[in-house]
Design a protein around this motif. Structure first.
Motif, PDB file in Angstrom:
ATOM      1  N   CYS A  18       0.832  -1.213   0.000  1.00 28.90           N
ATOM      2  CA  CYS A  18       0.000   0.000   0.000  1.00 28.90           C
ATOM      3  C   CYS A  18       0.861   1.255   0.000  1.00 28.90           C
ATOM      4  O   CYS A  18       0.577   2.209  -0.731  1.00 28.90           O
ATOM      5  N   PHE A  32      -2.439   1.780  -9.174  1.00 23.88           N
ATOM      6  CA  PHE A  32      -2.142   0.358  -9.042  1.00 23.88           C
ATOM      7  C   PHE A  32      -2.440  -0.362 -10.349  1.00 23.88           C
ATOM      8  O   PHE A  32      -3.343   0.026 -11.096  1.00 23.88           O
ATOM      9  N   TYR A  37      -3.655  -5.038  -7.474  1.00 25.20           N
ATOM     10  CA  TYR A  37      -4.964  -5.159  -6.822  1.00 25.20           C
ATOM     11  C   TYR A  37      -5.237  -6.603  -6.434  1.00 25.20           C
ATOM     12  O   TYR A  37      -5.752  -6.875  -5.346  1.00 25.20           O
TER      13      TYR A  37
END
Length: 60
Positions: A18, A32, A37
């Motif tokens: 993250c 992303f 993901y």
């Protein structure tokens, strides 16, 4: 007990991924990818499963 430690390890990997994604969005305005993901979802499921298994072993 080992399951809970594994959950901490997976949670650390989740936090690092993250942070890497947030840094890339801030620095390069690039989000992303689909693989990232998918990795985030898999890490989240792994953390939840490891915590559940660890806590069920502690409760008896």
């Amino acid at each position: 007990m080992l399951n809970i430690l594994f959950a901490f390890f997976l949670f650390g990997m989740l936090c690092v991924l993250c942070a890497k994604g947030i840094y890339r969005v801030y620095k390069y305005q690039q989000g992303f990818t689909a693989k990232e993901y998918a990795l985030l979802v898999a890490l989240f499921i792994g953390v939840m499963a490891a915590i559940h298994m660890g806590m069920s072993k502690l409760n008896g």
